[in-house]
Scaffold this active site. Structure first.
Site, PDB file in Angstrom:
ATOM      1  N   GLU A 209     135.146  42.328  36.681  1.00  0.00           N
ATOM      2  CA  GLU A 209     136.409  42.445  36.199  1.00  0.00           C
ATOM      3  C   GLU A 209     137.035  41.486  35.703  1.00  0.00           C
ATOM      4  O   GLU A 209     137.579  40.438  36.215  1.00  0.00           O
ATOM      5  CB  GLU A 209     137.191  42.894  37.795  1.00  0.00           C
ATOM      6  N   CYS A 243     146.085  40.313  35.382  1.00  0.00           N
ATOM      7  CA  CYS A 243     145.050  40.504  34.419  1.00  0.00           C
ATOM      8  C   CYS A 243     145.474  41.458  33.587  1.00  0.00           C
ATOM      9  O   CYS A 243     145.054  41.618  32.684  1.00  0.00           O
ATOM     10  CB  CYS A 243     143.807  40.804  35.398  1.00  0.00           C
TER      11      CYS A 243
HETATM   12  P1  NAD Z   1     137.854  31.984  35.980  1.00  0.00           P
HETATM   13  O1  NAD Z   1     136.856  32.977  35.310  1.00  0.00           O
HETATM   14  O2  NAD Z   1     138.288  30.678  35.514  1.00  0.00           O
HETATM   15  O3  NAD Z   1     137.530  31.769  37.584  1.00  0.00           O
HETATM   16  C1  NAD Z   1     137.042  32.885  38.255  1.00  0.00           C
HETATM   17  C2  NAD Z   1     136.025  32.251  39.077  1.00  0.00           C
HETATM   18  O4  NAD Z   1     135.036  31.822  38.573  1.00  0.00           O
HETATM   19  C3  NAD Z   1     136.500  31.298  40.477  1.00  0.00           C
HETATM   20  O5  NAD Z   1     136.395  31.386  41.628  1.00  0.00           O
HETATM   21  C4  NAD Z   1     135.822  30.100  39.649  1.00  0.00           C
HETATM   22  O6  NAD Z   1     135.632  29.163  40.723  1.00  0.00           O
HETATM   23  C5  NAD Z   1     134.763  30.646  38.931  1.00  0.00           C
HETATM   24  N1  NAD Z   1     134.289  29.872  38.069  1.00  0.00           N
HETATM   25  C6  NAD Z   1     135.202  29.026  36.808  1.00  0.00           C
HETATM   26  N2  NAD Z   1     134.383  28.776  35.792  1.00  0.00           N
HETATM   27  C7  NAD Z   1     133.055  28.842  36.439  1.00  0.00           C
HETATM   28  C8  NAD Z   1     131.663  28.624  35.952  1.00  0.00           C
HETATM   29  N3  NAD Z   1     131.677  27.877  34.756  1.00  0.00           N
HETATM   30  N4  NAD Z   1     130.505  28.892  36.139  1.00  0.00           N
HETATM   31  C9  NAD Z   1     130.675  29.637  37.754  1.00  0.00           C
HETATM   32  N5  NAD Z   1     131.857  29.980  38.041  1.00  0.00           N
HETATM   33  C10 NAD Z   1     132.960  29.896  37.715  1.00  0.00           C
HETATM   34  O7  NAD Z   1     139.324  32.895  36.060  1.00  0.00           O
HETATM   35  P2  NAD Z   1     140.735  32.559  36.720  1.00  0.00           P
HETATM   36  O8  NAD Z   1     141.191  31.659  35.546  1.00  0.00           O
HETATM   37  O9  NAD Z   1     140.522  32.290  38.069  1.00  0.00           O
HETATM   38  O10 NAD Z   1     141.439  33.981  36.400  1.00  0.00           O
HETATM   39  C11 NAD Z   1     141.972  34.347  35.328  1.00  0.00           C
HETATM   40  C12 NAD Z   1     141.300  35.291  34.578  1.00  0.00           C
HETATM   41  O11 NAD Z   1     140.766  36.243  35.423  1.00  0.00           O
HETATM   42  C13 NAD Z   1     142.182  36.238  33.655  1.00  0.00           C
HETATM   43  O12 NAD Z   1     141.313  36.246  32.323  1.00  0.00           O
HETATM   44  C14 NAD Z   1     142.389  37.306  34.188  1.00  0.00           C
HETATM   45  O13 NAD Z   1     142.723  38.311  33.115  1.00  0.00           O
HETATM   46  C15 NAD Z   1     141.177  37.658  34.868  1.00  0.00           C
HETATM   47  N6  NAD Z   1     141.541  38.427  36.003  1.00  0.00           N
HETATM   48  C16 NAD Z   1     140.888  39.943  36.017  1.00  0.00           C
HETATM   49  C17 NAD Z   1     141.301  40.504  36.866  1.00  0.00           C
HETATM   50  C18 NAD Z   1     140.913  42.155  37.076  1.00  0.00           C
HETATM   51  O14 NAD Z   1     140.722  42.735  37.976  1.00  0.00           O
HETATM   52  N7  NAD Z   1     140.143  42.645  36.051  1.00  0.00           N
HETATM   53  C19 NAD Z   1     142.048  40.418  38.008  1.00  0.00           C
HETATM   54  C20 NAD Z   1     142.553  39.100  38.013  1.00  0.00           C
HETATM   55  C21 NAD Z   1     142.276  38.240  37.059  1.00  0.00           C
END
Ligand code: NAD
Length: 459
Positions: A209, A243
């Site tokens: 997602e 998002c």
């Molecule tokens: P992110 O991808 O930075 O982090 C998400 C999760 O991944 C966190 O739990 C984090 O600890 C983990 N993570 C981060 N970097 C990682 C790595 N290198 N390796 C493994 N795990 C890692 O996202 P965010 O900044 O927390 O959220 C924002 C993003 O999420 C935006 O792009 C937004 O559009 C998207 N989002 C999508 C939805 C949806 O339902 N489609 C909902 C909310 C947010």
């Protein structure tokens, strides 16, 4: 507990078969509902600390939205989980066919910081309903909510069944190195790629997602006042850190000025003349994102907002005019309270702009014309869409929610959540009353002719 040990414990628990029992699943869903209901205040407090999330937004988008999901799963898990008999094609004469709905096993749910409670619990509803064990990895960037999730889950569930692992990149990657049976990831596109690469190494199925730049089109026949309120609501909810928030506005040239006037007045009616004083307006999650958004503000001309207070990470709801496709603000997901405005003359131009970028999570269309609505839907692609509103489609348990292309793969909510965490195991049972030797070697032309006729006959 080490990730390896935790996964092994959950695997053993899953092997015991208890999670397959439908009354067990219902009992756990009830526990989850009770856990949330009796801790609403604690959850809202943690969201306030992490994101200065207004109570109203915290309740509607993080807590209230979960209840219909749980209730839908409670009502239907029994029938969704049961076997489904399907017709058997004539070629398999005297056989029966059935689809069993089987849980995958141990599911990992990785969630982001912007709706840190809902985006951990929503997928968990599906994982439980489908009969899986689950490990939650909440976002380290919303530490208070992560802590509350860990405490509540620990208090209400056996960690061999549902557990929480707190932490950041290192902890997530340690979990990804384990052999899991399903990974449900919500987050950014780049991290989504890392998650999928890890999953590919172990052939673990994934749902991703992700985010993207979700456009809003306002055509010249739209009801402008409704459009302005609904766009401003969707854009500035959670200070734009949603998002599927409207990312940029494509407005018909003839109504652009008027649209900006109405948007400004919608913003003022929501948050007053100084949104910094409004209890209904959130803050940016951290300094890094605040800095990134501040840099994006250098594109175009700010025609509303523009005030920032770095100390509290306050960023006023802003409208930015005079933006071009070459500006940085049009090249990355904004994920903050900045709304760039672009004008179009022909609908084809607006569609070309949308199609010049990766497929977004949502498209929002404001028009009174069925033809315009149909054309945009037919000539573009996105995870979902809303006509004459923003965000609302995410709140329906009857609409699978998810992205396409760069905005993700797979979907959930309502029955789609159950389906996501379920393997459909197809079984055909043949009769032993008699055997037709037609298919067995040694083959010959006569039998091939007969088979050809048979296939033609049955279609
Ligand atoms: P992110 O991808 O930075 O982090 C998400 C999760 O991944 C966190 O739990 C984090 O600890 C983990 N993570 C981060 N970097 C990682 C790595 N290198 N390796 C493994 N795990 C890692 O996202 P965010 O900044 O927390 O959220 C924002 C993003 O999420 C935006 O792009 C937004 O559009 C998207 N989002 C999508 C939805 C949806 O339902 N489609 C909902 C909310 C947010």
């Amino acid at each position: 507990m080490k990730p390896q040990e935790l996964v092994q414990r959950q695997r053993n628990f899953f092997k015991s078969g208890i999670t397959r029992d439908r009354s067990f699943r219902k009992k756990q869903l009830k526990t989850l509902e009770k856990m949330i209901r009796s801790n609403e205040e604690i959850i809202m407090k943690s969201l306030e600390k992490d994101l200065a999330k207004p109570r109203f937004e915290a309740f509607t988008s993080e807590i209230g939205i979960l209840y219909p999901e749980i209730r839908e799963a409670l009502r239907n898990t029994g029938s969704w989980a049961g076997p489904r008999w399907v017709p058997t094609p004539l070629i398999h004469f005297l056989a029966s066919s059935v689809i069993y709905h089987e849980p995958y096993g141990v599911a990992l749910i990785i969630s982001p910081w912007n709706y840190p409670f809902q985006l951990a619990m929503g997928p968990l509803v599906g994982a439980i309903a489908a009969g899986n064990c689950a490990i939650l990895k909440p976002s380290e960037l919303a530490p208070e909510t992560s802590k509350v999730i860990a405490l509540l889950i620990e208090e209400h569930f056996d960690p061999s069944y549902v557990a929480v692992v707190e932490g950041g990149i290192e902890e997530t990657q340690a979990l990804l190195r384990e052999k899991l049976n399903y990974i449900f990831f919500t987050g950014g596109t780049e991290v989504g790629r890392i998650v999928m690469e890890n999953a590919a190494r172990r052939l673990t199925p994934v749902t991703l997602e992700l985010g993207g730049k979700s456009p809003v089109i306002v055509h010249n026949d739209a009801k402008l006042d409704y459009a302005a309120h609904r766009i401003a609501w969707g854009k500035y909810f959670n200070a734009g850190q949603t998002c599927l928030a409207p990312d940029y506005l494509l407005v018909h040239r003839d109504i652009k000025r008027e649209m900006i006037v109405r948007l400004r007045s919608a913003i003022s009616s929501f948050y007053g003349s100084d949104p910094e004083q409004s209890p209904d307006y959130g803050r940016i999650i951290n300094d890094r994102h605040f800095q990134r958004l501040s840099e994006l503000m250098s594109s175009g001309t700010i025609v509303h907002g523009g005030k920032t207070t770095p100390k509290t990470r306050y960023m006023a709801p802003a409208i930015i005019d005079g933006v071009t496709m070459d500006d940085r603000i049009m090249k990355e997901e904004i994920f903050g309270p900045l709304l760039p405005v672009l004008a179009y003359e022909n609908m084809g131009d607006a569609i070309d702009i949308i199609n010049s970028m990766p497929q977004p999570l949502a498209i929002y269309i404001f028009t009174e014309s069925r033809a315009v609505e149909s054309r945009i839907l037919a000539e573009t692609s996105s995870g979902g869409a809303c006509v004459n509103d923003t965000l609302s489609h995410v709140g329906s348990t009857k609409l699978p929610f998810g992205g396409i292309g760069d905005s993700g793969m797979g979907s959930y909510h309502g029955k789609a959540s159950f389906d996501t965490f379920t393997h459909r195991r197809s079984v055909m049972k043949r009769s032993t009353l008699f055997d037709l030797p037609l298919r067995y070697p040694p083959y010959n032309e006569g039998r091939l002719r007969m088979l050809r006729r048979l296939f033609r006959l049955i279609g």
